[in-house]
Design a protein around this motif. Sequence first.
Motif, PDB file in Angstrom:
ATOM      1  N   GLN A  38       0.813  -1.212   0.000  1.00  0.00           N
ATOM      2  CA  GLN A  38       0.000   0.000   0.000  1.00  0.00           C
ATOM      3  C   GLN A  38       0.852   1.270   0.000  1.00  0.00           C
ATOM      4  O   GLN A  38       0.327   2.374   0.000  1.00  0.00           O
ATOM      5  N   ASN A  75       3.175   2.073   2.403  1.00  0.00           N
ATOM      6  CA  ASN A  75       3.569   2.487   3.750  1.00  0.00           C
ATOM      7  C   ASN A  75       4.958   1.960   4.088  1.00  0.00           C
ATOM      8  O   ASN A  75       5.274   0.810   3.782  1.00  0.00           O
ATOM      9  N   THR A 122       7.386   0.249   6.411  1.00  0.00           N
ATOM     10  CA  THR A 122       7.195  -0.682   7.520  1.00  0.00           C
ATOM     11  C   THR A 122       8.461  -0.896   8.343  1.00  0.00           C
ATOM     12  O   THR A 122       8.390  -1.382   9.467  1.00  0.00           O
ATOM     13  N   LYS A 180       7.029   7.994   8.408  1.00  0.00           N
ATOM     14  CA  LYS A 180       5.851   8.781   8.013  1.00  0.00           C
ATOM     15  C   LYS A 180       5.795   9.031   6.505  1.00  0.00           C
ATOM     16  O   LYS A 180       4.827   9.597   6.009  1.00  0.00           O
ATOM     17  N   LYS A 227       5.257   8.290   2.585  1.00  0.00           N
ATOM     18  CA  LYS A 227       4.255   7.486   1.885  1.00  0.00           C
ATOM     19  C   LYS A 227       4.661   7.379   0.419  1.00  0.00           C
ATOM     20  O   LYS A 227       5.056   8.361  -0.199  1.00  0.00           O
TER      21      LYS A 227
END
Length: 111
Positions: free
Chosen positions: A61, A63, A65, A90, A92
């Motif tokens: 997605q 993000n 990790t 944070k 993206k």
Amino acid sequence: MKSPVVSHAGLALFTSLLLVAPGAHADPKILKKVPPDFPQEAVRRNVPSGVLQTQLAIDGQGNVTEVKVVNASPPPARVFKDAATEALMKWKFEGSGKPDTAEVKLVFSQE
């Protein structure tokens, strides 16, 4: 792809360079960047600048990790690790539907 210099809170100049990880097929497209704070611990330890080479794990997605610091130059620049990790978590990226990796070079410099 080189990013412009971003001034943050009047304390530091921050630049980043996104590099394709070995085996990756294309640069993951960045949708959101969060610049790190210049840590007060670096000021206390008299570490005015440094470079961190990081590796990011990105889920399908987009993000982040996981953030790994793979190199800090000079070695006292490890003082920037927590600030870099907090900011990079944070970030993206555009989701590709499958996990990916990216390398990001962070340059910290006290004004």
